[in-house]
Motif scaffolding. Structure first.
Motif, short mmCIF file in Angstrom:
data_model
loop_
_atom_site.label_atom_id
_atom_site.label_comp_id
_atom_site.label_asym_id
_atom_site.label_seq_id
_atom_site.Cartn_x
_atom_site.Cartn_y
_atom_site.Cartn_z
N LEU A 10 13.21 66.59 76.77
CA LEU A 10 12.00 65.92 77.25
C LEU A 10 12.26 64.42 77.35
O LEU A 10 11.88 63.77 78.33
CB LEU A 10 10.85 66.22 76.28
CG LEU A 10 9.46 65.75 76.71
CD1 LEU A 10 9.07 66.36 78.05
CD2 LEU A 10 8.43 66.14 75.65
N SER A 13 14.18 63.52 80.43
CA SER A 13 13.41 63.47 81.67
C SER A 13 12.46 62.28 81.69
O SER A 13 12.24 61.68 82.73
CB SER A 13 12.68 64.78 81.94
OG SER A 13 12.48 65.48 80.78
N ILE A 14 11.92 61.94 80.50
CA ILE A 14 11.00 60.80 80.45
C ILE A 14 11.71 59.52 80.88
O ILE A 14 11.15 58.71 81.62
CB ILE A 14 10.40 60.63 79.04
CG1 ILE A 14 9.42 61.79 78.75
CG2 ILE A 14 9.67 59.30 78.93
CD1 ILE A 14 8.93 61.80 77.32
N ASP A 20 14.96 66.07 88.69
CA ASP A 20 13.85 65.86 89.63
C ASP A 20 13.31 64.44 89.64
O ASP A 20 12.42 64.13 90.42
CB ASP A 20 12.70 66.82 89.29
CG ASP A 20 13.11 68.26 89.51
OD1 ASP A 20 13.97 68.48 90.40
OD2 ASP A 20 12.59 69.15 88.80
N SER A 21 13.84 63.63 88.75
CA SER A 21 13.26 62.29 88.71
C SER A 21 14.08 61.28 89.50
O SER A 21 13.71 60.13 89.58
CB SER A 21 13.07 61.83 87.27
OG SER A 21 14.23 61.21 86.80
N ARG A 24 14.25 59.97 95.84
CA ARG A 24 14.69 60.64 97.07
C ARG A 24 14.07 59.91 98.26
O ARG A 24 13.08 59.20 98.15
CB ARG A 24 14.27 62.11 97.08
CG ARG A 24 12.78 62.34 96.95
CD ARG A 24 12.43 63.75 97.35
NE ARG A 24 12.60 63.92 98.78
CZ ARG A 24 12.02 64.91 99.47
NH1 ARG A 24 11.27 65.80 98.84
NH2 ARG A 24 12.20 65.01 100.77
N TYR A 26 12.57 60.02 102.22
CA TYR A 26 11.88 60.90 103.17
C TYR A 26 12.27 60.57 104.61
O TYR A 26 11.70 61.06 105.55
CB TYR A 26 10.37 60.79 102.97
CG TYR A 26 9.96 61.38 101.65
CD1 TYR A 26 9.65 62.73 101.56
CD2 TYR A 26 9.96 60.61 100.49
CE1 TYR A 26 9.32 63.29 100.33
CE2 TYR A 26 9.63 61.16 99.27
CZ TYR A 26 9.31 62.51 99.19
OH TYR A 26 9.00 63.08 97.99
N VAL B 128 6.36 66.09 82.64
CA VAL B 128 7.32 65.16 83.24
C VAL B 128 7.82 65.72 84.58
O VAL B 128 8.16 66.90 84.67
CB VAL B 128 8.51 64.94 82.28
CG1 VAL B 128 9.46 63.90 82.89
CG2 VAL B 128 8.03 64.49 80.92
N ASP B 129 7.84 64.88 85.58
CA ASP B 129 8.39 65.23 86.90
C ASP B 129 7.75 66.48 87.50
O ASP B 129 8.43 67.34 88.06
CB ASP B 129 9.92 65.42 86.82
CG ASP B 129 10.64 64.13 86.52
OD1 ASP B 129 10.08 63.06 86.84
OD2 ASP B 129 11.75 64.18 85.94
N PRO B 132 5.46 67.07 93.04
CA PRO B 132 6.48 67.27 94.08
C PRO B 132 6.38 66.29 95.25
O PRO B 132 7.39 65.69 95.62
CB PRO B 132 6.23 68.70 94.56
CG PRO B 132 4.94 69.15 93.98
CD PRO B 132 4.48 68.14 92.97
N ALA B 133 5.19 66.12 95.84
CA ALA B 133 5.10 65.28 97.05
C ALA B 133 4.67 63.87 96.70
O ALA B 133 3.82 63.67 95.84
CB ALA B 133 4.11 65.89 98.02
N PRO B 134 5.27 62.89 97.33
CA PRO B 134 4.87 61.51 97.06
C PRO B 134 3.44 61.30 97.56
O PRO B 134 2.99 61.97 98.48
CB PRO B 134 5.85 60.68 97.87
CG PRO B 134 6.30 61.57 98.96
CD PRO B 134 6.25 62.97 98.42
N LYS B 171 8.00 59.44 88.48
CA LYS B 171 8.30 58.27 89.32
C LYS B 171 7.28 58.20 90.46
O LYS B 171 7.03 57.15 91.04
CB LYS B 171 9.71 58.38 89.91
CG LYS B 171 10.82 58.35 88.89
CD LYS B 171 10.94 57.00 88.26
CE LYS B 171 11.86 57.09 87.05
NZ LYS B 171 11.20 57.74 85.88
#
Lengths: 544, 388
Positions: A10, A13-14, A20-21, A24, A26, B128-129, B132-134, B171
């Motif tokens: 945890l 990830s924090i 997933d953090s 990315r 678009y 956490v995390d 999915p979509a911004p 994020k």
């Protein structure tokens, strides 16, 4: 309650180290969507282009307009039909494009019908803003449309003035046909009675040579009956039931023959011009009917002229193609045209549809019978032709008589003068279901020396022949109950092959149901007839 | 720095921020540059009454933007409020969010953004995390000095049915820009100033002792601790002093940068549970729980607490661990009391019956993951008891 065991995962990830953090972008997705959008836009553009081509390619005028009547869009056909431009068509409202007023009630009805049926079709009169006094017959189809988010209507307007004109012409043609049938029936029945009157008048005249006063009265009766018979003949001509004797005819020669007579019809203040076309085709028509046509048309032209002005008679060859379909009476083919044109006052639009109706006249009481143009119409139709009328108030009138061309052949010599009337001594079998006419004819023939056996019943006549009666001539009515004239003749002929025949009829010879070549060798007499006509026909029939 | 951290790779996330007096007035320009046309302006009745909401709305409209206001945010924003805001966002066809207010307003705005972009219920994004979509661009204008939600990747929302706060950490909820304007603090009263100031202090301390702290977060944490220690008393006493307000706002920003990247600890875990249950102000909860958790953690990271004491201007030189712990706790308690936050949980309506429930909720909070000493449920229950 369970405590989370794996605090360290945890924690990772924090602090942003989980899969997933990571950040990315678009951007590729954006590019793909933009490309997709571009593609869609391009396909839309092409589709719109195609639709616009269709929109402007239609012959019907299309309006897109709102409920207040403001025009939002229109196609090329609308611009052409209403004589406006792409710059100016929005300057006018739907009301401006309508001949009649568009009331609130109209609009409410439209709204109601659109709600109920989804669409609406009605006939209307369109108005061209630049030509407010020349309304156009149209058919309008209305539907609702959402025009770029706005509640609007799409009205598809079709010019039906051509169709309307054809309908009116067809109507007239049908009306004339039914009038013709009526007139023919009346004339036929009257003819029989006139025959009786004339016949008896003739008989009495034979016997009253010494009584001048009585003779004068009888002459009056006879004259009146002959005049009525003449009226009847005109009615029959209109009904196309006039007995005719068509021949190969050179129209130019025929018109030339009538020049002198025609000039007598018109007064000195009018000029009559005659323009024959060279190499005119021949037609198959009755010369006396052509004369009737010419006389009627020239008299009408004269009456239209007032003081001064000219009448022109001319001939021409013409060939009609597909254009014939726009005229209800016409068929494609070669025609000889006989044109009679005057410089007179023209025919008003409200009168034009009625000019060929019998007894329709605009002339003063006693000046016209109203049968002149009806006769012309009947004759022309009987001869397989048609008439075109070109007229406008103040512009004069042209009647163009179209008679079908007869291929080949040369004009036949005109018939010679009628021979002297003579009686005879032969035996005649007279059959006529109208008893009074039967009696009249029998008296005339007997007085002229013939041996007459008469009956109103054709079957009785047949029985007599079967029983040995051997007449030289069968004189018979055509339409009779039980057995008609031609049928009777066929039966008798099997018994007496050398028997001669004379048909008496109120209908033309062509209505006898006999083949044309055979008719030429048979006798035929149109009712009503005078004593002399009957005697002449009987003589002729016996001497064939 | 301990050995375990030497080889660890680290990340530091912060939004673009503008700091300084009148920064709020840039809202219109930023909203337009971020592509906004129809703006959902989220605020609360208090901030509206203070005048900040109307001023920002005018500033947006001046740029030709259409503004829809959503003022239905209470302290400790609720899941239901988030859902209402998201519905309004969709209904009005909005494409950008501007939040003007304290942590509650900003967290609610983050929740609205998440639901508007992803659909579903806000409760589905806990943890956490999990986003999915911004979301649509978010501009934050903080009007309290302490929450730092304007720079953080945290959104804390009250689960109304469970009466507990859930933490959304992603994020995706870091705002696009923060317009940090100390002038907005001038309308805060003394107690709110104290609570939010102590909140900043707790952020900084928990970030500094966090097992996920890093050299960069340490810098911001220590500076925040120094600024709060130096200026909070004075600012509480003189709410109209813009200079002091600026120092506290700066402290809040620094603390925010630190905890957003190093995360927090059990003070926050317990405060989330307590605040959700009793509907108490977040800063107040933090201030009440801080000394007890520090006491619990001290032995695990004594060196870090010594550096905290140093930054606070509290001298631990020559003191052993036990003495040092006492001294620093006393220092924190003094600061808290001086600023007007007194008494304990009992005075705020918490009963001893509630403690087990509070602890059970608190132990599930992800903030525990970075507490230097991993607590048990019983530990947390004991800490609540101490704070009574």
């Amino acid at each position: 309650m369970n405590e989370p065991q794996d605090w360290s995962q945890l924690r990772d990830s924090i602090i942003g180290l989980g899969t997933d953090s990571s950040r990315r972008t678009y951007y590729p997705e954006l590019l793909a969507r933009v490309a997709q959008l571009e593609e869609t836009r391009e396909s839309l553009r092409r589709s719109e282009e195609n639709l616009l081509t269709l929109f402007n390619g239609l012959n019907d005028a299309i309006f897109i307009h709102d409920w207040e009547g403001h025009v939002l869009e229109a196609n090329d056909a609308m611009l052409a039909m209403y004589e406006v431009t792409r710059e100016t068509f929005r300057d006018h409202t739907i009301q401006d494009y309508s001949e009649g007023p568009l009331t609130l009630a109209h609009i409410e009805t439209m709204r109601h019908q659109l709600d109920r049926d989804g669409s609406l079709v009605f006939e209307w009169q369109a108005r061209r803003p630049t030509r407010p006094n020349a309304p156009l017959d149209v058919e309008v189809a209305v539907r609702r449309v959402c025009w770029y988010g706005q509640n609007a209507l799409v009205s598809v307007v079709r010019d039906i003035s051509g169709r309307k004109r054809l309908e009116a012409m067809l109507n007239q043609s049908q009306r004339l046909d039914s009038l013709g049938q009526l007139a023919g029936g009346v004339a036929h029945d009257t003819n029989n009675m006139l025959g009786v009157i004339i016949g008896y008048a003739d008989l009495l005249l034979e016997r009253t040579e010494a009584m001048p006063n009585l003779r004068r009265d009888l002459e009056q009766i006879r004259k009146a009956a002959l005049h009525s018979a003449d009226l009847n003949r005109q009615l029959l001509a209109f009904a196309r039931q006039q007995a005719i004797q068509p021949t190969l005819l050179d129209l130019n020669a025929k018109v030339e023959d009538t020049q002198k007579m025609l000039r007598r019809l018109i007064s000195e203040q009018h000029t009559l011009a005659w323009h024959p076309a060279p190499d005119l085709w021949t037609v198959w028509a009755d010369p006396s009917q052509v004369e009737q046509i010419l006389t009627n048309l020239v008299v009408n032209a004269r009456d239209a002229l007032g003081t001064g002005g000219s009448i022109t008679v001319e001939t021409a060859n013409t060939t009609l193609g597909a254009a014939a379909r726009s005229m209800p009476d016409a068929e494609p083919g070669d025609y000889v045209v006989l044109r009679v044109r005057d410089t007179g006052r023209g025919i008003p639009a409200d009168v034009l549809p009625h000019i060929f109706e019998p007894f329709f006249t605009t002339k003063a009481q006693g000046r016209g019978t109203g049968l002149g143009l009806a006769t012309v119409y009947g004759i022309v139709r009987q001869n397989g032709g048609f008439i075109q009328v070109d007229t406008a108030p103040g512009q004069g009138t042209t009647f163009a008589i179209h008679l079908p061309r007869l291929p080949g052949g040369s004009p036949a010599a005109s018939a010679g003068p009628a021979p002297d009337v003579a009686g005879g001594h032969e035996s005649v079998l007279l059959v006529e279901d109208e008893e009074i006419l039967l009696e009249t004819a029998a008296r005339i023939l007997e007085d002229a020396g013939y041996r007459v056996t008469s009956t109103a019943n054709p079957l009785e006549a047949l029985r007599w022949v079967e029983a040995g009666l051997a007449p030289a001539l069968l004189a018979t009515d055509v339409v009779m109950p039980g057995l008609d004239g031609p049928g009777l003749w066929e039966r008798i002929r099997t018994l007496r092959p050398d028997i001669k025949v004379l048909f008496l009829s109120g209908y033309p010879a062509s209505n006898l149901g006999l083949a044309a070549p055979r008719l030429d060798s048979l006798g035929f007499l149109q009712k009503p007839f005078t004593r002399n006509e009957l005697l002449q026909s009987v003589r002729d029939a016996l001497e064939v | 720095m301990n050995e375990a951290m030497l080889g660890e790779i680290r990340k530091f996330v912060a939004p673009e921020f503008i700091f300084g007096a009148d920064a709020r007035l840039l809202a219109g320009r930023y909203a337009r540059k971020l592509g906004g046309h129809r703006i959902l302006l989220i605020s609360d009745p208090g901030v509206l009454a203070a005048g900040w909401t109307g001023e920002v709305a005018a500033c947006l409209e001046q740029e030709g933007l259409t503004v829809t206001q959503f003022l239905g945010v209470s302290p400790n924003p609720r899941d239901t409020e988030v859902m209402e805001g998201a519905a309004l966002f969709r209904e009005a066809g909005c494409d950008l969010i501007v939040a003007v207010g304290g942590g509650s307003v900003i967290d609610c705005a983050k929740g609205v953004g998440i639901v508007a972009a992803n659909g579903g219920s806000i409760l589905e994004f806990e943890g956490v995390d999990q986003v999915p979509a911004p979301m649509a661009p978010l501009i934050c204008i903080p009007t309290t000095g302490g929450t730092s939600a304007d720079v953080s990747q945290f959104a804390i929302i009250t689960h109304t049915q469970e009466r507990v706060k859930i933490a959304i950490i992603s994020k995706a909820v870091v705002p696009d820009v923060a317009l940090i304007d100390p002038r907005t603090l001038l309308t805060m009263d003394a107690y709110l100033t104290a609570c939010t100031g102590m909140d900043a202090m707790v952020h900084a301390i928990e970030a500094f002792v966090s097992n996920a702290h890093s050299p960069i977060t340490d810098l911001h944490a220590l500076e925040a601790i120094r600024l709060v220690s130096t200026h909070l008393r004075a600012s509480t006493a003189a709410p109209a002093d813009l200079e002091l307000r600026t120092q506290i706002m700066l402290a809040s920003l620094q603390a925010g940068l630190a905890f957003s990247n190093a995360s927090l600890g059990s003070v926050h875990a317990m405060a989330h549970s307590l605040g959700g249950y009793m509907d108490l102000a977040h800063g107040e909860c933090n201030a009440l729980l801080l000394p007890h958790v520090m006491d619990f953690n001290f032995s695990t990271a004594p060196d870090r607490y010594r550096r905290i004491a140093e930054a606070m201007g509290c001298n631990l030189r020559g003191l052993n661990e036990r003495e040092g712990r006492s001294r620093i706790l006393r220092h924190v308690l003094d600061l808290r009391r001086d600023c007007g936050i007194d008494e304990g949980l009992t005075a705020r309506g918490v009963r001893s019956d509630d403690l087990s429930r509070l602890a059970s909720k608190a132990i599930l909070d992800p903030c525990n993951a970075t507490n230097p000493r991993p607590p048990s449920r019983d530990d947390l229950r004991a800490l609540y008891a101490e704070a009574m």
